[in-house]
Design an enzyme around this catalytic site. Sequence first.
Site, PDB file in Angstrom:
ATOM      1  N   ASP A 143     -46.630 -39.431   6.955  1.00 34.75           N
ATOM      2  CA  ASP A 143     -47.194 -39.459   5.614  1.00 34.75           C
ATOM      3  C   ASP A 143     -47.811 -38.077   5.355  1.00 34.75           C
ATOM      4  O   ASP A 143     -47.932 -37.244   6.265  1.00 34.75           O
ATOM      5  CB  ASP A 143     -48.222 -40.587   5.443  1.00 34.75           C
ATOM      6  CG  ASP A 143     -48.423 -40.938   3.960  1.00 34.75           C
ATOM      7  OD1 ASP A 143     -47.974 -40.162   3.091  1.00 34.75           O
ATOM      8  OD2 ASP A 143     -49.029 -41.981   3.665  1.00 34.75           O
TER       9      ASP A 143
HETATM   10  C1  BGC Z   1     -48.922 -41.629   0.301  1.00 37.30           C
HETATM   11  C2  BGC Z   1     -47.478 -42.048   0.500  1.00 37.30           C
HETATM   12  C3  BGC Z   1     -46.568 -41.192  -0.346  1.00 37.30           C
HETATM   13  C4  BGC Z   1     -46.800 -39.746   0.002  1.00 37.30           C
HETATM   14  C5  BGC Z   1     -45.875 -38.781  -0.726  1.00 37.30           C
HETATM   15  C6  BGC Z   1     -49.122 -40.130   0.410  1.00 37.30           C
HETATM   16  O1  BGC Z   1     -50.368 -39.753  -0.039  1.00 37.30           O
HETATM   17  O2  BGC Z   1     -49.725 -42.311   1.227  1.00 37.30           O
HETATM   18  O3  BGC Z   1     -47.333 -43.396   0.215  1.00 37.30           O
HETATM   19  O4  BGC Z   1     -45.240 -41.583  -0.161  1.00 37.30           O
HETATM   20  O5  BGC Z   1     -48.133 -39.415  -0.304  1.00 37.30           O
HETATM   21  O6  BGC Z   1     -46.189 -38.669  -2.036  1.00 37.30           O
END
Ligand code: BGC
Length: 739
Positions: free
Chosen positions: A263
Amino acid sequence: MTEQQLKELLADMSLEEKIGQLLQLTGNFFDGDGLATGPMQDMNLTQETVNNTGSVLTTVGAAKIRKIQTEYMKHQPHGIPMIFMADIINGFRTVFPIPLAQGCSFDPEEVEEMAAVAAKESARTGLHVTFSPMVDLVRDARWGRVMESTGEDVYLNGRLAEAMVKGYQGEGIGKKDKISACVKHFAGYGAPIAGRDYNTVEVSERTLREEILPGYKAALDADARMFMTSFNTLGRIPSSANKELCRDILRKEWGFDGILISDWAAIKEIIFHGVAEDDEAAAVLALEAGVDIDMMTNVYCNHLKSAIEKGKISVELLDESVYRILQFKNELGLFENPFKDADEDYDEQAEIPAEHRALARKAAADSFVLLKNEDEILPLTKDDSSKTIAFVGPYMEEKKVCGSWSLFYKEEECVTLSKALQEMSMQTKYTISRGCNTLGYGKSSDGFTGHIESNVTLEELAQMEQEAIANAKKADVVVMALGEYFNETGEAGSKTEITIPEHQLELFRKIVDVNPNVVVVNFSGRPLDLREVDRKAKAILQVWFPGTEAGHAIMDVLFGDVAPGGRLSMSFPYNVGQVPVFYSELHTGRRYVEGSDNRFCSRYLDAPNKPLFVFGYGLDYTTYAYENISLNQNTLKAGEGITVSVDVINTGKRKGTEVVQMYIQDLVGSVARPVRELKGFQKITLEPGERKTVQFVITEEMLRFYDVSMQYTSEAGAFKVFVGGSSDAQLEQDFVLSK
Ligand code: BGC
């Protein structure tokens, strides 16, 4: 490319080039104007590193993506194209209801259709991957991200995860208008302690295996090609450093051979968790755990080389990740066509295709849950010129009805309630007044789409309120469109008070004082504490964040052209003190019977144990009766099935669609077992007075769980099956599993 060619390509790549494949950056690194500024310096990246980047996130637009890819490939030493990814959570340009609302439809086919539309619109804009589905099991409404999940139930989540993956990927991610799913957040992110985002997750191995992991596994069984790690620690290990989770379970035990991405900055956060002392140590831990792509940090790209040179990690481990990424690019067909389906004409078409709007409208109504309908105040009538309806509330004019993850839609394409109302031809008179603004006086809100300030003055608010009260006084019925602001849920949207915003509740109280016939249309991304609203309003229609067709779908349901189709995918607590509250809890040694005054039971002194509205609950404009539950045999043996039959009768005056739910209870196990668990559901449509016999087959597989020795098995003994219209289903039969 053939496998052989891919292997030759890998063998020909420099160490820097290989490491570059593991880096993911946002599109502004490639936008063209002065690469050596801003983000590159902040992240301490060189131009050479950027030239080797393997993938991009959060950039959309066919023309833009084509340009970035073309320029990039001129510098990439082997002309390896990049993968483009983004969060397409509940639609791209056409926005569908938020996932928690989709859960309420209990309709895997419709969920698959929505994912397929999202895939088409995304693919044409040049995307190859969506960071969806989020299959985290959610039971704590304080957590803002419950809106991104399909709810509290293991079985329902699994069915819908499968549906989403099928919708996105179809017959394969390389096919036209298809994109790859990315299942997130592995694992357990939906259970942070106290509902606070990014917080620690502590669950037993048994709960992890039996309740939390099945959603991810269901998505994998549907052939999801990508996974994302979670931010949290699980058993005190940050997921991006969790070898047991990511390598042993995901890859070895489950056989996942796709890409695992971190993530956002989660590899760097291993340091902040206090589990790595520096970037290099974090890089080693994450690669050892099998994390292939580092989203938006320089940990891999600036530190893997030194770790390899010092012998802290082997180049073979790096090669494994690089090869998986190359394979994925090959599966997408990018070596043959680096732009895949990017289509500028489609991207720029003037209108949202009519069939996409139609699906958004239907799906929204299918996700609305009618929580209360006293005196059958709903549906409203269009044809009575002697009557007046006062439509009141900030959501009458609110365009932000798509939830916090809708990043690429056009707000002006969303249908407000006012607009939908004004399009209708009707005899009944109506007035529209906002009464207050959505955010509240002097409030501001931050989220992915930036900073928003409330700019309404106290004088304006007073005038809005006066007008609303005056209109409400004169009306026969008042419809109040209220709710959370879209940014109050979603990432970093945890709350300890989960009510409709106080300034809106104040308006509600004043309106109820002048007119008792109030229908509340509630927008929210989480179950709210609706106790007061439930006490004072005649009806409550829960509409979540419905998406592009919000206004149309809400009017369809309010005026009865369509029945509210949803049943709750997550319990609505009585108050916040109850959460996490969910139907499939374990028995305690001090079982409490609701209403009993025995003190020394597992209970609250100041609140019931039951939520205000249970999982699976939802009213219709007609009523149903359940009768004659029967089993074709009372003993189940492995390899056989028991057929449960039940008659469902439409006892009302309108056609309706009911979600018939089957729950099973294991009476005695070698470990404590849930009070009941959903094991099947069917949606059936009945004409007034019509009776249908619905059948479910109970199999031995449905009865399996992790026994006292952590074996996934079933145990001989007595069970109960319940069938009904919610998790409170009352009709029951007994059966025995014999081994
Ligand atoms: C979130 C994810 C997301 C990623 C990319 C993160 O802050 O937890 O769910 O896919 O950002 O945008």
